[in-house]
Design a protein around this motif. Sequence first.
Motif, PDB file in Angstrom:
ATOM      1  N   GLU A  94      38.617  47.654  51.572  1.00  0.00           N
ATOM      2  CA  GLU A  94      39.967  47.849  50.681  1.00  0.00           C
ATOM      3  C   GLU A  94      40.094  46.436  50.223  1.00  0.00           C
ATOM      4  O   GLU A  94      40.737  46.328  49.130  1.00  0.00           O
ATOM      5  CB  GLU A  94      41.122  48.569  51.459  1.00  0.00           C
ATOM      6  CG  GLU A  94      40.930  49.720  51.854  1.00  0.00           C
ATOM      7  CD  GLU A  94      41.705  50.566  52.552  1.00  0.00           C
ATOM      8  OE1 GLU A  94      42.467  49.766  53.325  1.00  0.00           O
ATOM      9  OE2 GLU A  94      42.141  51.641  52.949  1.00  0.00           O
ATOM     10  N   GLU A  95      40.123  45.418  51.116  1.00  0.00           N
ATOM     11  CA  GLU A  95      40.502  44.153  50.833  1.00  0.00           C
ATOM     12  C   GLU A  95      39.656  43.327  49.753  1.00  0.00           C
ATOM     13  O   GLU A  95      40.183  42.656  48.780  1.00  0.00           O
ATOM     14  CB  GLU A  95      40.233  43.235  52.163  1.00  0.00           C
ATOM     15  CG  GLU A  95      40.778  41.901  51.999  1.00  0.00           C
ATOM     16  CD  GLU A  95      42.752  41.984  51.732  1.00  0.00           C
ATOM     17  OE1 GLU A  95      43.335  40.886  51.251  1.00  0.00           O
ATOM     18  OE2 GLU A  95      43.143  42.937  52.128  1.00  0.00           O
ATOM     19  N   ILE A  96      38.407  43.801  49.846  1.00  0.00           N
ATOM     20  CA  ILE A  96      37.464  43.456  48.908  1.00  0.00           C
ATOM     21  C   ILE A  96      37.917  43.963  47.522  1.00  0.00           C
ATOM     22  O   ILE A  96      37.779  43.099  46.378  1.00  0.00           O
ATOM     23  CB  ILE A  96      35.829  43.754  49.011  1.00  0.00           C
ATOM     24  CG1 ILE A  96      35.436  43.016  50.287  1.00  0.00           C
ATOM     25  CG2 ILE A  96      34.981  43.530  47.897  1.00  0.00           C
ATOM     26  CD1 ILE A  96      34.098  43.415  50.581  1.00  0.00           C
ATOM     27  N   ASN A  97      38.051  45.133  47.195  1.00  0.00           N
ATOM     28  CA  ASN A  97      38.433  45.979  46.106  1.00  0.00           C
ATOM     29  C   ASN A  97      39.804  45.039  45.629  1.00  0.00           C
ATOM     30  O   ASN A  97      39.999  45.209  44.421  1.00  0.00           O
ATOM     31  CB  ASN A  97      38.681  47.208  46.140  1.00  0.00           C
ATOM     32  CG  ASN A  97      37.343  47.887  46.353  1.00  0.00           C
ATOM     33  OD1 ASN A  97      36.120  47.361  46.205  1.00  0.00           O
ATOM     34  ND2 ASN A  97      37.195  49.015  47.218  1.00  0.00           N
ATOM     35  N   LYS A  98      40.654  44.677  46.560  1.00  0.00           N
ATOM     36  CA  LYS A  98      41.960  44.334  46.087  1.00  0.00           C
ATOM     37  C   LYS A  98      41.973  42.945  45.496  1.00  0.00           C
ATOM     38  O   LYS A  98      42.411  42.580  44.608  1.00  0.00           O
ATOM     39  CB  LYS A  98      42.880  44.467  47.423  1.00  0.00           C
ATOM     40  CG  LYS A  98      44.297  43.775  47.124  1.00  0.00           C
ATOM     41  CD  LYS A  98      45.265  43.355  48.310  1.00  0.00           C
ATOM     42  CE  LYS A  98      44.654  42.244  48.756  1.00  0.00           C
ATOM     43  NZ  LYS A  98      45.504  41.477  49.891  1.00  0.00           N
ATOM     44  N   VAL A  99      41.200  42.025  46.004  1.00  0.00           N
ATOM     45  CA  VAL A  99      40.862  40.848  45.702  1.00  0.00           C
ATOM     46  C   VAL A  99      40.016  40.851  44.154  1.00  0.00           C
ATOM     47  O   VAL A  99      40.447  40.084  43.312  1.00  0.00           O
ATOM     48  CB  VAL A  99      40.064  39.928  46.597  1.00  0.00           C
ATOM     49  CG1 VAL A  99      39.970  38.545  46.151  1.00  0.00           C
ATOM     50  CG2 VAL A  99      41.046  39.819  47.916  1.00  0.00           C
ATOM     51  N   LYS A 100      39.191  41.636  43.935  1.00  0.00           N
ATOM     52  CA  LYS A 100      38.375  41.685  42.692  1.00  0.00           C
ATOM     53  C   LYS A 100      39.406  42.199  41.789  1.00  0.00           C
ATOM     54  O   LYS A 100      39.093  41.645  40.598  1.00  0.00           O
ATOM     55  CB  LYS A 100      37.321  43.007  43.123  1.00  0.00           C
ATOM     56  CG  LYS A 100      36.123  42.431  43.661  1.00  0.00           C
ATOM     57  CD  LYS A 100      34.943  43.454  43.776  1.00  0.00           C
ATOM     58  CE  LYS A 100      33.615  43.200  44.108  1.00  0.00           C
ATOM     59  NZ  LYS A 100      32.437  44.125  44.100  1.00  0.00           N
ATOM     60  N   ALA A 101      40.364  43.042  42.002  1.00  0.00           N
ATOM     61  CA  ALA A 101      41.166  43.371  40.891  1.00  0.00           C
ATOM     62  C   ALA A 101      42.166  42.372  40.847  1.00  0.00           C
ATOM     63  O   ALA A 101      43.088  42.780  39.823  1.00  0.00           O
ATOM     64  CB  ALA A 101      41.832  44.684  41.301  1.00  0.00           C
ATOM     65  N   SER A 102      42.419  41.142  41.410  1.00  0.00           N
ATOM     66  CA  SER A 102      43.645  40.511  41.363  1.00  0.00           C
ATOM     67  C   SER A 102      43.047  39.379  40.287  1.00  0.00           C
ATOM     68  O   SER A 102      42.013  39.052  40.065  1.00  0.00           O
ATOM     69  CB  SER A 102      43.741  39.740  42.689  1.00  0.00           C
ATOM     70  OG  SER A 102      42.720  38.682  42.988  1.00  0.00           O
ATOM     71  N   GLU A 103      44.280  38.276  40.147  1.00  0.00           N
ATOM     72  CA  GLU A 103      43.845  37.447  38.807  1.00  0.00           C
ATOM     73  C   GLU A 103      43.276  36.392  39.601  1.00  0.00           C
ATOM     74  O   GLU A 103      42.880  35.337  38.768  1.00  0.00           O
ATOM     75  CB  GLU A 103      45.553  36.795  38.574  1.00  0.00           C
ATOM     76  CG  GLU A 103      46.277  36.430  39.617  1.00  0.00           C
ATOM     77  CD  GLU A 103      47.711  35.948  38.965  1.00  0.00           C
ATOM     78  OE1 GLU A 103      48.257  35.212  39.655  1.00  0.00           O
ATOM     79  OE2 GLU A 103      48.141  36.232  37.734  1.00  0.00           O
ATOM     80  N   ASP A 104      42.969  36.496  40.863  1.00  0.00           N
ATOM     81  CA  ASP A 104      42.389  35.307  41.514  1.00  0.00           C
ATOM     82  C   ASP A 104      40.887  35.447  41.845  1.00  0.00           C
ATOM     83  O   ASP A 104      40.100  35.011  42.730  1.00  0.00           O
ATOM     84  CB  ASP A 104      43.093  34.834  42.935  1.00  0.00           C
ATOM     85  CG  ASP A 104      44.462  34.393  42.841  1.00  0.00           C
ATOM     86  OD1 ASP A 104      44.707  33.644  41.655  1.00  0.00           O
ATOM     87  OD2 ASP A 104      45.345  34.903  43.610  1.00  0.00           O
ATOM     88  N   ALA A 105      40.134  36.482  41.321  1.00  0.00           N
ATOM     89  CA  ALA A 105      39.161  36.981  41.600  1.00  0.00           C
ATOM     90  C   ALA A 105      38.271  35.923  41.248  1.00  0.00           C
ATOM     91  O   ALA A 105      36.959  35.799  42.197  1.00  0.00           O
ATOM     92  CB  ALA A 105      38.696  38.385  40.645  1.00  0.00           C
TER      93      ALA A 105
END
Length: 717
Positions: A241-252
Amino acid sequence: MLVAAGMTASMGAWAQADVTSQYLTNADFSQGTPITVGVCTYAKDMTNNGTEYSQLVPVEGWDIPANGDARAGGLVAFGSGVWIGGPGYVAPLTNSDGESTGNILGLVGVWTGTAQYTQNATLPAGTYTLVLGVYNSKGGTSAFSKNLIGFIENGGTEHLATTTTYAVNTWKYEFITFTLAEETAGKFSLGYTSANAGSGSMPHLFLSGIQLFNGEINAEEYEAAKQETREFKEYTILLTEEINKVKASEDADELADAIAAAEQALANATTSAELKQALEALKAAEEALADSKELAENTAKLEGSSYANPSADQLVNGSFDTADLGWSLNNMKYQANNERPTRYIEQWTSQANNGHLNDGSATQTLTNMPAGAYVLTGEANAVQQANAELEITGVTISVNSQPVDVAGPWHNYEIIYNHQEAGDITVTIAFTETNANWVAFDDFKLVYGGDYEKYMQDKDNPLLGAKKELQEAIANATSIADVPTGKLFQKDAADKKALEDAVAAAQAALDAEDATQESLAAAKTTLEAAVEAFKAAGVVLPDADKAYVFQLMQKDSNTKPAASVYLALNVTEETSDVVLSDAEYPFYFEATEGGYFLKATDTENYVGIAGNNNWTMSADADKKAVITVEVMADGYYALKEAKGYIGVDNVEAGSLCYANKAVSNEWEIIAGTPTGLTTVNTAAAAGNAAIYNLAGQQVKSAQKGLYIKNGRKYIVK
């Protein structure tokens, strides 16, 4: 329930030989379709119970040695409500780990019947441990004749569980360890032979699935392994879940390396500890990036600050004027009374017998602040009211680890703090084992002054000190001059223009290349005189002949209360008080020195002060209260007299108005003469009003110069 990779990794050297899948088929009962209706112990009962099943229902991969009445069994889903052996004897909602998905094998035997499922297997020589969970559903707890859970050699040797009584609605794990001297054929067995008793006495067992291990294990090791399995699954989900969240963020893009490392751990980890470490590393990378961005923003915001040009106040609600904002309070409270002109924070206890306070504090943390000089200023009070000579201890103000002791009645404190490395700054107010019975704090400010070494050098430079003082005076004058326009009460345009001109002149003196300490000090003196003149001029009443209605406004939301609340006069034979009312009531302004008197409709009574707090109405000239009117930033008005701002404790309860409250309530003053009222001519009184010079001294007549009359400034040329 088969052991996951995380479980086998935690069990020790023997755990690598989990051989369940090598010798058992459908050991966890995941194969096959569970039945959806109940199973009777006797075929004759099928019609009465509305079911198509009796005796033992086939289960994929498992054999039924013998069938017939006096037994029932079958594969059911957790929590399905399907019964085995009679209505009500149903499977648990979840397995022993709280999981509700999957299937479970149920069985019961009655009247000496044997309920048994078996599966043939040939095992190499060695030591084995057979593990499975057993749950006894609603039913009897009587002992049965023989437990058939275990491994039975074809030669007749049995390795079986010895339990003959299972507690109701409870999970029990069986651990059956046996050793084979040579390769041995036999069968795994699940079931039992009942005693000579019916369903009410015999247990209705539900088996969660077999696990077979090489070696000997005990319950403690097994529980540890199960916990590892649960945590492995939990951290797998959390990391995904954390990986997917970060991938979808502006900081990816900026976190690409951290994401790649987390994905590698997700693919290769064999223990929950590895997954947890990967999750923490990814979150740490996110936090580090967020911190660096916040630090960059704070640095840009504070860039250019110096001793002579410090930053704006960095604290949130450093004045404490707004309750429950910015600060974390422990055994302290917000207070508004005539001790201070506006709200502050305090704690107090009875002064009898040198009473002292329980420990308390107030803190505020600013995160990711750049290195440099920070200056904290504030006013504080710490006293023992029963003993004015007592030396107060235990009260401090601090910036991070740099404190200053607080003792005595109200006065100013200052801390110059060297923030050597970028990071958090915490301002703390604390009293610990203090001998004070009253502590209070107000008007805290934290400003940034740039490089610490340069700040300390500049602090001793008289010219820079004069520049700083003038700059502060300009900021103060600018805020005072910035009043709303287009409202009922106004500063006279000429008064405002005079102050704006004074501000401009002071700024020019500050910016002059040849500025000296003396020129800056003179400009400051001139500006402060202009500020005092502006304050003394007060506000201009547009029409002294009209009546005015005071309607309460709610400052925080700038909306009127649910029901209109007005200031009114309540006159009886016993009392004559100012109260709150739901009906409009007219008052008149009468010009006087320093402000106005408020006159009632009868033109004889004036607003006065009863005791310390309450407003009252009185014809006694000595009890008249001089009222000033302040135009607030939101366009409403605040009324004030010598004891403080005029507020209202509880509008809904219809409480009296008080004259010692902070600016928690404001009034909308509505112009107009109500129907049927006689207009009072206060203009004549205003025409004969006293004349004052700028020093506040009354004069008989105005000569050449600047004077104040009726709250307005006049120039006599």
